[in-house]
Scaffold this motif. Structure first.
Motif, PDB file in Angstrom:
ATOM      1  N   ARG A   1      37.688  39.583  34.681  1.00  0.00           N
ATOM      2  CA  ARG A   1      36.364  39.688  35.649  1.00  0.00           C
ATOM      3  C   ARG A   1      35.728  38.744  36.057  1.00  0.00           C
ATOM      4  O   ARG A   1      35.519  38.650  37.272  1.00  0.00           O
ATOM      5  N   LEU A   2      35.472  37.555  35.303  1.00  0.00           N
ATOM      6  CA  LEU A   2      35.244  36.563  35.622  1.00  0.00           C
ATOM      7  C   LEU A   2      35.914  35.800  36.783  1.00  0.00           C
ATOM      8  O   LEU A   2      35.383  35.423  37.883  1.00  0.00           O
ATOM      9  N   ILE A   3      37.247  35.670  36.467  1.00  0.00           N
ATOM     10  CA  ILE A   3      38.038  35.056  37.541  1.00  0.00           C
ATOM     11  C   ILE A   3      37.843  35.781  38.875  1.00  0.00           C
ATOM     12  O   ILE A   3      38.092  35.102  39.787  1.00  0.00           O
ATOM     13  N   ALA A   4      38.245  37.093  38.515  1.00  0.00           N
ATOM     14  CA  ALA A   4      38.167  37.997  39.851  1.00  0.00           C
ATOM     15  C   ALA A   4      36.884  37.781  40.508  1.00  0.00           C
ATOM     16  O   ALA A   4      36.919  38.020  41.833  1.00  0.00           O
ATOM     17  N   ALA A   5      35.801  37.566  39.927  1.00  0.00           N
ATOM     18  CA  ALA A   5      34.527  37.424  40.660  1.00  0.00           C
ATOM     19  C   ALA A   5      34.284  35.946  41.058  1.00  0.00           C
ATOM     20  O   ALA A   5      33.180  35.821  41.921  1.00  0.00           O
ATOM     21  N   LEU A   6      34.992  35.074  41.125  1.00  0.00           N
ATOM     22  CA  LEU A   6      34.827  33.577  41.425  1.00  0.00           C
ATOM     23  C   LEU A   6      34.751  33.710  43.012  1.00  0.00           C
ATOM     24  O   LEU A   6      35.479  34.526  43.776  1.00  0.00           O
ATOM     25  N   PRO A   7      33.787  32.838  43.598  1.00  0.00           N
ATOM     26  CA  PRO A   7      33.818  32.797  45.157  1.00  0.00           C
ATOM     27  C   PRO A   7      35.305  32.626  45.791  1.00  0.00           C
ATOM     28  O   PRO A   7      36.054  31.820  45.247  1.00  0.00           O
ATOM     29  N   ASP A   8      35.588  33.030  47.047  1.00  0.00           N
ATOM     30  CA  ASP A   8      36.709  32.735  47.707  1.00  0.00           C
ATOM     31  C   ASP A   8      37.079  31.379  48.064  1.00  0.00           C
ATOM     32  O   ASP A   8      38.139  30.984  48.140  1.00  0.00           O
ATOM     33  N   ASP A   9      36.125  30.312  47.787  1.00  0.00           N
ATOM     34  CA  ASP A   9      36.217  29.019  48.251  1.00  0.00           C
ATOM     35  C   ASP A   9      36.853  28.139  47.059  1.00  0.00           C
ATOM     36  O   ASP A   9      37.109  27.147  47.068  1.00  0.00           O
ATOM     37  N   VAL A  10      37.070  29.012  46.059  1.00  0.00           N
ATOM     38  CA  VAL A  10      37.551  28.500  44.881  1.00  0.00           C
ATOM     39  C   VAL A  10      39.041  29.372  44.622  1.00  0.00           C
ATOM     40  O   VAL A  10      39.165  30.337  44.494  1.00  0.00           O
TER      41      VAL A  10
ATOM     42  N   ALA B   1      34.907  23.295  34.055  1.00  0.00           N
ATOM     43  CA  ALA B   1      35.817  23.016  35.047  1.00  0.00           C
ATOM     44  C   ALA B   1      35.047  23.700  36.520  1.00  0.00           C
ATOM     45  O   ALA B   1      34.919  22.712  37.398  1.00  0.00           O
ATOM     46  N   LEU B   2      34.109  24.397  36.496  1.00  0.00           N
ATOM     47  CA  LEU B   2      33.266  25.081  37.636  1.00  0.00           C
ATOM     48  C   LEU B   2      32.119  24.233  37.972  1.00  0.00           C
ATOM     49  O   LEU B   2      31.975  23.785  39.194  1.00  0.00           O
ATOM     50  N   ALA B   3      31.676  23.171  37.125  1.00  0.00           N
ATOM     51  CA  ALA B   3      30.800  22.405  37.414  1.00  0.00           C
ATOM     52  C   ALA B   3      31.060  21.046  38.129  1.00  0.00           C
ATOM     53  O   ALA B   3      30.156  20.462  38.555  1.00  0.00           O
TER      54      ALA B   3
END
Ligand code: ADP
Ligand code: MG
Length: 257
Positions: free
Chosen positions: A194-203, A167-169
């Motif tokens: 942790r992965l979701i929490a660390a996603l950049p703010d523009d996502v 999805a991120l791709a």
């Protein structure tokens, strides 16, 4: 006073009726840009159907959906992907015989529009760039050593991690996650959180989740649905304290699967 974050997604009285059955009935709420927004509710509340309406796999029977103020209600899935809406589904859509890397690469190439119509050298360049990007994403989701394994050989938790990478791709602005922790071990759920929490703010993240610990750890906004209806949208603490939510949802978690 600073301006509040603008809305990325607005649902205006969105409905999905299957014949006389109202799976989603005039649901309206907004998702702020950069939000970690969770949708909760008992089984059958209409959460997955609502996601289908946002991603475009289902056509609304009423109401409208706006992305950045633009009406996307009638756009097909690929046009919505092009505008930055990406989804992982409750039931996986991976290419199981393909390798982990190839699954992410295909999505990255589709995003770059490089699958067709390019000459040999430009195509090779696009593939090299997409491969580098795919490797970075696999590292980010916690699968750095599994590139060459067929997706079919991954554990359940690893598949869900791979789905997030796929999805991120597509470089989404809005990432829809439908019960990403379903069937995961506590350790896998912890890693995914942790992965979701660390996603950049523009996502911006719109998440359906059964694991309320995960919801209340991650979400800055929670929407509660019940029997196709929107019950409430608000900050996690308010939602948790609401008597209406307690009786409609939190009180039933013991008996729903
Ligand atoms: P949730 O994800 O909140 O558990 P769903 O959105 O999957 O709920 O389903 C909401 C309701 O809509 C359920 O009662 C389900 O049986 C019904 N439903 C979902 N898809 C269809 C369909 N294609 N045809 C008829 N009913 C459907
Ligand atoms: Mg569902």
């Amino acid at each position: 006073m600073t301006d509040p974050a603008p809305d990325l997604l607005e649902l205006r009285g969105v409905s999905k009726h299957f014949g006389s059955f109202r799976a989603v009935d005039e649901v309206g709420f907004t998702v702020r840009t950069g939000a970690r927004h969770a949708v909760i509710g008992p089984n059958g509340a209409g959460k997955s159907t609502l996601f289908g309406l946002v991603s475009g796999t289902l056509a609304a029977t009423g109401g409208s959906l706006l992305l950045d103020g633009r009406d996307v209600t009638r756009l097909p899935v690929h046009r919505r992907v092009g505008l930055g809406i990406a989804a992982t589904f409750q039931h996986s859509s991976l290419f199981l015989p393909e390798t982990v890397l190839e699954n992410v690469l295909l999505a990255a190439l589709r995003r770059a529009g490089a699958g067709t119509g390019l000459g040999g050298r430009r195509k090779a360049g696009a593939r090299a760039a997409a491969t580098a990007r795919a490797r970075t994403l696999l590292e980010r989701v916690g699968l750095p050593t599994r590139h060459d394994v067929p997706a079919a050989e991954l554990s359940h938790g690893e598949r869900r991690q791979l789905e997030v990478a796929v999805a991120l791709a597509t470089e989404p602005r809005l990432l829809l996650l439908d019960e990403p922790a379903a069937g995961m071990s506590p350790a896998e759920t912890e890693r995914l959180t942790r992965l979701i929490a660390a996603l950049p703010d523009d996502v911006t993240v719109l998440l359906i989740e059964h694991d309320l610990d995960m919801v209340f750890e991650l979400a800055d906004t929670v929407t509660v649905m019940h029997l196709g209806h929107h019950l409430t949208t608000g900050p996690p603490d308010e939602v948790r304290a609401s008597a209406e939510v307690q009786s409609a949802y939190l009180g039933t978690t013991e008996v729903s699967s």
